[in-house]
Design a protein around this motif. Structure first.
Motif, PDB file in Angstrom:
ATOM      1  N   GLU A 359      34.189  22.228 -30.158  1.00 46.17           N
ATOM      2  CA  GLU A 359      34.560  20.884 -30.586  1.00 46.17           C
ATOM      3  C   GLU A 359      36.009  20.793 -31.046  1.00 46.17           C
ATOM      4  N   SER A 360      36.591  21.927 -31.398  1.00 51.41           N
ATOM      5  CA  SER A 360      37.987  21.917 -31.854  1.00 51.41           C
ATOM      6  C   SER A 360      38.961  21.703 -30.703  1.00 51.41           C
ATOM      7  N   LEU A 361      38.495  21.852 -29.463  1.00 52.39           N
ATOM      8  CA  LEU A 361      39.352  21.697 -28.298  1.00 52.39           C
ATOM      9  C   LEU A 361      39.091  20.367 -27.622  1.00 52.39           C
ATOM     10  N   SER A 362      40.157  19.748 -27.162  1.00 52.02           N
ATOM     11  CA  SER A 362      40.022  18.494 -26.421  1.00 52.02           C
ATOM     12  C   SER A 362      39.635  18.803 -24.973  1.00 52.02           C
ATOM     13  N   PRO A 363      39.024  17.835 -24.253  1.00 52.73           N
ATOM     14  CA  PRO A 363      38.651  18.065 -22.852  1.00 52.73           C
ATOM     15  C   PRO A 363      39.829  18.490 -21.982  1.00 52.73           C
ATOM     16  N   SER A 364      41.008  17.878 -22.205  1.00 51.05           N
ATOM     17  CA  SER A 364      42.171  18.227 -21.389  1.00 51.05           C
ATOM     18  C   SER A 364      42.625  19.651 -21.646  1.00 51.05           C
ATOM     19  N   ALA A 365      42.457  20.124 -22.886  1.00 52.85           N
ATOM     20  CA  ALA A 365      42.833  21.501 -23.202  1.00 52.85           C
ATOM     21  C   ALA A 365      41.881  22.492 -22.546  1.00 52.85           C
ATOM     22  N   VAL A 366      40.605  22.146 -22.493  1.00 50.22           N
ATOM     23  CA  VAL A 366      39.624  23.030 -21.846  1.00 50.22           C
ATOM     24  C   VAL A 366      39.848  23.069 -20.338  1.00 50.22           C
ATOM     25  N   LEU A 367      40.102  21.902 -19.753  1.00 50.45           N
ATOM     26  CA  LEU A 367      40.338  21.848 -18.309  1.00 50.45           C
ATOM     27  C   LEU A 367      41.608  22.595 -17.927  1.00 50.45           C
ATOM     28  N   GLY A 368      42.682  22.339 -18.634  1.00 49.49           N
ATOM     29  CA  GLY A 368      43.952  22.940 -18.281  1.00 49.49           C
ATOM     30  C   GLY A 368      44.416  22.464 -16.911  1.00 49.49           C
ATOM     31  N   MET A 369      45.364  23.152 -16.355  1.00 49.83           N
ATOM     32  CA  MET A 369      45.874  22.847 -15.022  1.00 49.83           C
ATOM     33  C   MET A 369      45.356  23.888 -14.032  1.00 49.83           C
ATOM     34  N   PRO A 370      44.601  23.472 -13.020  1.00 52.25           N
ATOM     35  CA  PRO A 370      44.112  24.438 -12.022  1.00 52.25           C
ATOM     36  C   PRO A 370      45.276  25.192 -11.385  1.00 52.25           C
ATOM     37  N   THR A 371      45.070  26.461 -11.165  1.00 50.95           N
ATOM     38  CA  THR A 371      46.092  27.270 -10.506  1.00 50.95           C
ATOM     39  C   THR A 371      46.176  26.917  -9.024  1.00 50.95           C
ATOM     40  N   LEU A 372      47.258  27.329  -8.401  1.00 46.79           N
ATOM     41  CA  LEU A 372      47.419  27.101  -6.971  1.00 46.79           C
ATOM     42  C   LEU A 372      46.316  27.803  -6.193  1.00 46.79           C
ATOM     43  N   PHE A 373      45.910  28.988  -6.684  1.00 47.43           N
ATOM     44  CA  PHE A 373      44.825  29.729  -6.042  1.00 47.43           C
ATOM     45  C   PHE A 373      43.528  28.931  -6.088  1.00 47.43           C
ATOM     46  N   GLU A 374      43.244  28.289  -7.244  1.00 51.62           N
ATOM     47  CA  GLU A 374      42.020  27.494  -7.342  1.00 51.62           C
ATOM     48  C   GLU A 374      42.094  26.247  -6.475  1.00 51.62           C
ATOM     49  N   PHE A 375      43.269  25.612  -6.407  1.00 54.53           N
ATOM     50  CA  PHE A 375      43.408  24.459  -5.515  1.00 54.53           C
ATOM     51  C   PHE A 375      43.079  24.845  -4.077  1.00 54.53           C
ATOM     52  N   ALA A 376      43.587  26.002  -3.644  1.00 53.12           N
ATOM     53  CA  ALA A 376      43.321  26.476  -2.283  1.00 53.12           C
ATOM     54  C   ALA A 376      41.838  26.781  -2.091  1.00 53.12           C
ATOM     55  N   ALA A 377      41.230  27.409  -3.105  1.00 51.59           N
ATOM     56  CA  ALA A 377      39.801  27.743  -3.014  1.00 51.59           C
ATOM     57  C   ALA A 377      38.948  26.479  -2.953  1.00 51.59           C
ATOM     58  N   ARG A 378      39.296  25.477  -3.757  1.00 50.05           N
ATOM     59  CA  ARG A 378      38.561  24.205  -3.707  1.00 50.05           C
ATOM     60  C   ARG A 378      38.633  23.584  -2.311  1.00 50.05           C
ATOM     61  N   LYS A 379      39.803  23.643  -1.697  1.00 50.96           N
ATOM     62  CA  LYS A 379      39.979  23.059  -0.372  1.00 50.96           C
ATOM     63  C   LYS A 379      39.153  23.801   0.672  1.00 50.96           C
ATOM     64  N   VAL A 380      39.136  25.125   0.582  1.00 54.97           N
ATOM     65  CA  VAL A 380      38.373  25.930   1.536  1.00 54.97           C
ATOM     66  C   VAL A 380      36.888  25.608   1.444  1.00 54.97           C
ATOM     67  N   VAL A 381      36.358  25.542   0.204  1.00 51.49           N
ATOM     68  CA  VAL A 381      34.929  25.274   0.015  1.00 51.49           C
ATOM     69  C   VAL A 381      34.584  23.848   0.433  1.00 51.49           C
ATOM     70  N   SER A 382      35.413  22.880   0.079  1.00 51.04           N
ATOM     71  CA  SER A 382      35.129  21.480   0.412  1.00 51.04           C
ATOM     72  C   SER A 382      35.179  21.234   1.921  1.00 51.04           C
ATOM     73  N   MET A 383      35.917  22.066   2.656  1.00 51.67           N
ATOM     74  CA  MET A 383      35.976  21.940   4.115  1.00 51.67           C
ATOM     75  C   MET A 383      34.794  22.625   4.796  1.00 51.67           C
ATOM     76  N   GLY A 384      33.941  23.258   4.006  1.00 51.06           N
ATOM     77  CA  GLY A 384      32.765  23.909   4.588  1.00 51.06           C
ATOM     78  C   GLY A 384      33.064  25.234   5.251  1.00 51.06           C
ATOM     79  N   LEU A 385      34.192  25.860   4.905  1.00 51.85           N
ATOM     80  CA  LEU A 385      34.548  27.157   5.471  1.00 51.85           C
ATOM     81  C   LEU A 385      33.886  28.265   4.669  1.00 51.85           C
ATOM     82  N   HIS A 386      33.424  29.309   5.369  1.00 46.99           N
ATOM     83  CA  HIS A 386      32.746  30.418   4.701  1.00 46.99           C
ATOM     84  C   HIS A 386      33.308  31.731   5.235  1.00 46.99           C
ATOM     85  N   PRO A 387      34.525  32.103   4.845  1.00 41.56           N
ATOM     86  CA  PRO A 387      35.116  33.349   5.337  1.00 41.56           C
ATOM     87  C   PRO A 387      34.350  34.569   4.833  1.00 41.56           C
TER      88      PRO A 387
END
Length: 461
Positions: A359-387
């Protein structure tokens, strides 16, 4: 030569007259040859159980095109000039279909009708059972097409085995099987002959001791229904395996390795009831064509967060388990029926909503900024790719498999919020089996952004 397959007859003139055909494939026999021994013309004869006489199509000079791109999947199309029909072949044995198409090609090129035997080809005449006067004579490869009504009537489409004595261990399974049931034999492994039945639509392995299936099962192109109730798929996969998480994950992936290939788009019914399953693999959510999923009478405590990505799912049954909560991604589904009855942990009184971050942390602090690696991983999964590990390093494969799914249906990894909310099951299904006196079931919602948090803000605060 004859082959048995599903054939759809398409008249190319109907669209120009604002008409449509039946567009329905019928189990048929296709034969290529001569109508009688005196005839020189070669025909393709299309016969069904309803039309035993059959329709004949002249071959020489009458074929506009043959489309064979998907012949390895048992599919092809033969286009005739007169009548302007397309014969669309489906569910054929790939080997027999390729032989049929090769014979058709040789016929069109004038190579199949007559083949001259030479001394070099015949060798010893006695060994070839050929008389001296027959050397150099022509031998016909194309025979006379005989009626196929008896052939169609004798096709073995269904086989049920309930005793060891009925098991076809010598002759093997007929290649024409469409429905196969092997029950009450206490099998601990599946015969790999079953994975070589290209026309199989329904496989019932109820009441055995199976803990896994061969990976080759994923290659069956027409399998629609898989019944695996009363088996041992919940049997611990770590027997004889070191307790390292990497080794356990590899063993678990191997155990469910049959979920893939053609099954991802063909399977519509899966029954895993009575298997003592404790953990439902995330790979199950890749069955995007699944309509009916039964997981009753197991020991499941948590369902995969990606269950809501199975957009075609209509019937979900997870009664008599130990569910703690439902996945929030289910909000994306519109089910016909859901059965979540007899899950004692989920029926306990719980104070909702509940934030699962300090409770001491705000939602934005918990979320933070996704890394570039996570952005890429999100895109791969959302496109239905399964390497796989053959495509990318294994740590990346493991990372992609750890994806959680937000209530919006999108994947998320480290950058996420978790919150327990109350969700009325009637908002996702027309028919609900649930203990109404215990209120709405708790739902674990993953949130990938502040926007998704706003969509459930009334439930959270």
């Amino acid at each position: 030569m004859k082959i048995i397959c599903d054939v759809e007859v398409s008249n190319r003139l109907l669209p120009s007259q604002n008409m449509t055909g039946s567009r329905r494939a019928v189990r048929s026999t296709l034969g290529i040859g001569k109508l009688d021994s005196k005839s020189e013309n070669i025909f393709i004869l299309h016969q069904t159980t309803q039309n035993k006489t059959g329709n004949k199509y002249k071959v020489t000079g009458n074929i506009e095109g043959v489309f064979t791109r998907f012949s390895s999947e048992g599919k092809a199309t033969i286009r005739f000039r007169a009548p302007p029909h397309d014969l669309c072949l489906r569910s054929a044995d790939p080997i027999q279909l390729n032989c049929f198409l090769r014979l058709l090609r040789n016929t069109l090129e004038g190579k199949a009708d007559r083949v001259t035997s030479t001394k070099a080809e015949t060798g010893n005449l006695k060994e070839n059972n050929q008389l001296p006067g027959e050397v150099g004579k022509s031998k016909s490869r194309l025979g006379v097409i005989s009626p196929a009504s008896k052939l169609l009537a004798g096709i073995k489409r269904t086989l049920k085995i309930f005793k060891r004595s009925d098991y076809p261990s010598v002759l093997g399974f007929p290649k024409t099987l469409e429905e196969l049931q092997i029950s009450r034999l206490q099998l601990s492994c599946l015969d790999r002959q079953v994975t070589r039945l290209p026309l199989l639509r329904m496989l019932d392995l109820t009441d055995n001791r199976l803990s896994s299936l061969p990976k080759e099962l994923s290659l069956l192109p027409n399998l629609r229904e898989l019944r695996l109730a009363h088996n041992s798929f919940g049997e611990s996969c770590d027997k004889g395996v070191s307790s390292t998480s990497t080794r356990l994950n590899a063993t678990e992936n191997e155990k469910w390795g049959w979920i893939g290939g053609s099954l991802l788009t063909s399977l519509t019914f899966l029954d895993l009831s009575y298997n003592k399953i404790k953990h439902v693999p995330d790979v199950l959510c890749r069955l995007k064509s699944l309509l009916n999923l039964k997981l009753d009478h197991n020991e499941i405590s948590v369902l995969p967060s990606g269950l809501g990505t199975m957009c075609k799912l209509r019937l979900l049954s997870v009664s008599n388990n130990s569910l703690l909560y439902l996945p929030g991604s289910l909000r994306k589904l519109r089910l016909e029926a859901i059965d979540i009855s007899n899950n004692p942990p989920m029926e306990r009184e719980m104070q909702l909503p509940r934030r699962l971050w300090p409770e001491s942390l705000s939602p934005s602090a918990v979320l933070g900024m996704p890394t570039l690696f996570e952005f890429a991983a999100r895109k791969v999964v959302s496109m239905g790719l399964h390497p796989t590990a053959s495509d990318v390093p294994y740590p990346i494969v493991t990372y992609l498999s750890s994806a959680n799914f937000c209530i919006c249906g999108g994947p998320c990894f480290e950058s996420k919020l978790k919150v327990l909310i109350s969700m009325d099951p009637r908002s996702i299904a027309f028919s609900v089996a649930w203990t109404s006196g215990s209120g709405n079931p708790p739902t674990l919602a993953y949130l990938c952004s502040l926007k998704c948090l706003e969509s459930v803000k009334k439930a959270v605060y």
